[in-house]
Write a protein that holds these residues in place. Structure first.
Motif, PDB file in Angstrom:
ATOM      1  N   GLY A   1      26.798  36.710  37.083  1.00 35.16           N
ATOM      2  CA  GLY A   1      26.819  36.877  35.631  1.00 35.16           C
ATOM      3  C   GLY A   1      27.923  37.787  35.168  1.00 35.16           C
ATOM      4  N   THR A   2      28.813  38.167  36.063  1.00 35.27           N
ATOM      5  CA  THR A   2      29.859  39.118  35.707  1.00 35.27           C
ATOM      6  C   THR A   2      31.039  38.425  35.038  1.00 35.27           C
ATOM      7  OG1 THR A   2      30.856  38.903  37.892  1.00 35.27           O
ATOM      8  CG2 THR A   2      29.242  40.654  37.603  1.00 35.27           C
ATOM      9  N   ASP A   3      31.711  39.165  34.199  1.00 36.19           N
ATOM     10  CA  ASP A   3      32.904  38.672  33.516  1.00 36.19           C
ATOM     11  C   ASP A   3      34.115  39.080  34.354  1.00 36.19           C
ATOM     12  OD1 ASP A   3      34.703  37.676  31.765  1.00 36.19           O
ATOM     13  OD2 ASP A   3      34.506  39.289  30.281  1.00 36.19           O
ATOM     14  N   THR A   4      34.498  38.210  35.267  1.00 35.70           N
ATOM     15  CA  THR A   4      35.574  38.508  36.220  1.00 35.70           C
ATOM     16  C   THR A   4      36.669  37.464  36.090  1.00 35.70           C
ATOM     17  OG1 THR A   4      33.938  39.413  37.753  1.00 35.70           O
ATOM     18  CG2 THR A   4      36.109  38.893  38.660  1.00 35.70           C
ATOM     19  N   SER A   5      37.903  37.890  36.247  1.00 37.11           N
ATOM     20  CA  SER A   5      39.014  36.941  36.181  1.00 37.11           C
ATOM     21  C   SER A   5      39.572  36.693  37.580  1.00 37.11           C
ATOM     22  CB  SER A   5      40.129  37.475  35.275  1.00 37.11           C
ATOM     23  OG  SER A   5      40.763  38.599  35.880  1.00 37.11           O
ATOM     24  N   GLU A   6      40.230  35.575  37.726  1.00 37.74           N
ATOM     25  CA  GLU A   6      40.880  35.247  38.994  1.00 37.74           C
ATOM     26  C   GLU A   6      41.919  36.294  39.352  1.00 37.74           C
ATOM     27  OE1 GLU A   6      43.844  31.751  39.750  1.00 37.74           O
ATOM     28  OE2 GLU A   6      41.799  30.955  39.696  1.00 37.74           O
ATOM     29  N   GLU A   7      42.601  36.816  38.336  1.00 42.57           N
ATOM     30  CA  GLU A   7      43.627  37.822  38.578  1.00 42.57           C
ATOM     31  C   GLU A   7      43.031  39.086  39.173  1.00 42.57           C
ATOM     32  OE1 GLU A   7      43.306  36.058  35.815  1.00 42.57           O
ATOM     33  OE2 GLU A   7      45.073  34.783  36.095  1.00 42.57           O
ATOM     34  N   GLU A   8      41.836  39.494  38.681  1.00 45.24           N
ATOM     35  CA  GLU A   8      41.173  40.682  39.216  1.00 45.24           C
ATOM     36  C   GLU A   8      40.845  40.512  40.692  1.00 45.24           C
ATOM     37  OE1 GLU A   8      38.175  42.792  36.501  1.00 45.24           O
ATOM     38  OE2 GLU A   8      38.271  40.760  35.671  1.00 45.24           O
ATOM     39  N   ILE A   9      40.410  39.315  41.045  1.00 50.09           N
ATOM     40  CA  ILE A   9      40.072  39.053  42.450  1.00 50.09           C
ATOM     41  C   ILE A   9      41.324  39.168  43.316  1.00 50.09           C
ATOM     42  CG2 ILE A   9      39.267  37.293  44.060  1.00 50.09           C
ATOM     43  CD1 ILE A   9      37.449  36.269  41.781  1.00 50.09           C
ATOM     44  N   LEU A  10      42.384  38.484  42.927  1.00 55.53           N
ATOM     45  CA  LEU A  10      43.614  38.487  43.726  1.00 55.53           C
ATOM     46  C   LEU A  10      44.219  39.879  43.836  1.00 55.53           C
ATOM     47  CD1 LEU A  10      45.208  35.165  42.432  1.00 55.53           C
ATOM     48  CD2 LEU A  10      44.177  35.568  44.669  1.00 55.53           C
ATOM     49  N   GLU A  11      44.088  40.664  42.789  1.00 57.67           N
ATOM     50  CA  GLU A  11      44.641  42.026  42.815  1.00 57.67           C
ATOM     51  C   GLU A  11      43.935  42.918  43.824  1.00 57.67           C
ATOM     52  OE1 GLU A  11      44.292  43.355  38.825  1.00 57.67           O
ATOM     53  OE2 GLU A  11      46.017  42.191  38.095  1.00 57.67           O
ATOM     54  N   ASN A  12      42.704  42.579  44.175  1.00 59.00           N
ATOM     55  CA  ASN A  12      41.917  43.411  45.086  1.00 59.00           C
ATOM     56  C   ASN A  12      41.948  42.915  46.530  1.00 59.00           C
ATOM     57  OD1 ASN A  12      40.229  45.683  43.694  1.00 59.00           O
ATOM     58  ND2 ASN A  12      40.221  43.962  42.246  1.00 59.00           N
ATOM     59  N   ILE A  13      42.774  41.924  46.820  1.00 59.05           N
ATOM     60  CA  ILE A  13      42.918  41.427  48.192  1.00 59.05           C
ATOM     61  C   ILE A  13      44.074  42.167  48.863  1.00 59.05           C
ATOM     62  CG2 ILE A  13      43.431  39.414  49.617  1.00 59.05           C
ATOM     63  CD1 ILE A  13      42.110  37.693  47.473  1.00 59.05           C
ATOM     64  N   ALA A  14      43.826  42.688  50.057  1.00 55.62           N
ATOM     65  CA  ALA A  14      44.837  43.489  50.742  1.00 55.62           C
ATOM     66  C   ALA A  14      46.001  42.626  51.206  1.00 55.62           C
ATOM     67  CB  ALA A  14      44.208  44.194  51.938  1.00 55.62           C
TER      68      ALA A  14
END
Length: 273
Positions: free
Chosen positions: A62-75
């Motif tokens: 139910g979270t408001d998350t963007s694809e960009e946020e996910i990619l930014e947090n990948i090492a």
């Protein structure tokens, strides 16, 4: 290998369990509605391999998350294992991208699950058995072949519509009738269930107008789909789409298919050093 499984439907939640049960460390992200832990995206940096749909989806969160946020947090240096049918055109230079949809065994197994689920969906809406039912299968790719096999085994009377002569010949050898797709308007009258599989609008207005009012018309294709749904509805047809069938109808089996593809990739990586 430590795996982060990001979003996806219920099969991806099952995939987390399967990886952990095989003595691999895995964690699910954005899967809270399937009982997964609510983990901050910053923890993605702790994992060297990440598995996700592409385009990324997280219907279990139910979270408001963007694809960009996910990619930014990948090492940097991590491997991103993507489950199609899409694949990113623009890629981060410091990530390794793997398209699991290039695994032929996965595609074959997923096609069979899609076909089995499509038949189940048709039977749920139908008032009769598939035995002796007149069925049309539009397209004879992986899903079309699996559909034809299942329907024939159920005793249905199957006609395959394909533009390709070699595919029509293969369909006939399997026990089905086969005709050129260009003749759809002449073949579809009298069909009781019609499965459309190619991801292109192959059933034109003339073909839709030829479909009997009481028939079931099921679109299994990804966008741009196999026919114009608005046009079908305007004609009063019993038409609907069935996207993402394995994940909805048989998520545990679909997860096993994904698991197999991940393990094959892992073994290949070990062989290549």
């Amino acid at each position: 290998m430590r795996y982060a499984v990001i979003g996806g439907d219920v099969r991806f939640a099952h995939l987390v369990s399967m990886l952990n049960e095989s003595n691999r460390e895995a964690a699910g992200f954005l899967q809270e509605h399937a009982g997964g832990e609510a983990r901050p995206l910053s923890q993605l940096r702790e994992f060297s391999a990440l598995i996700s749909n592409w385009p990324m989806r997280w219907p279990l969160s139910g979270t408001d998350t963007s694809e960009e946020e996910i990619l930014e947090n990948i090492a940097p240096g991590s491997v991103l294992l993507l489950c199609g049918p899409g694949f990113p055109k623009e890629k981060r230079w410091d990530l390794q991208y793997v398209n699991l949809w290039e695994d032929e065994q996965l595609l074959q197994e997923n096609a069979y699950l899609t076909a089995e689920a499509a038949v189940a969906a048709a039977m749920r809406r139908s008032k009769h058995s598939m035995a002796h039912t007149r069925c049309a299968v539009v397209g004879y790719g992986r899903i079309g072949r699996s559909l034809t096999e299942i329907l024939l085994n159920l005793g249905a009377r199957v006609t395959v519509l394909s533009r390709t002569e070699t595919k029509r010949r293969a369909a006939q050898e399997s026990g089905a009738q086969a005709v050129d797709l260009i003749d759809a308007a002449q073949v579809l009258p009298g069909m009781e269930v019609i499965f459309s599989t190619p991801p292109a609008q192959v059933l034109d207005k003339a073909a839709l107008e030829a479909v009997d009012a009481g028939a079931e018309l099921i679109d299994l294709a990804s966008p741009p789909y196999g026919f114009d749904m608005e046009a079908a509805k305007a004609l009063g047809l019993n038409a609907w789409r069935e996207p993402g069938l394995p994940g909805r109808y048989c998520p545990l089996s679909a997860a096993r298919v994904l698991y197999g593809a991940v393990i094959r990739w892992e073994e290949e990586e070990e062989e290549n050093g």
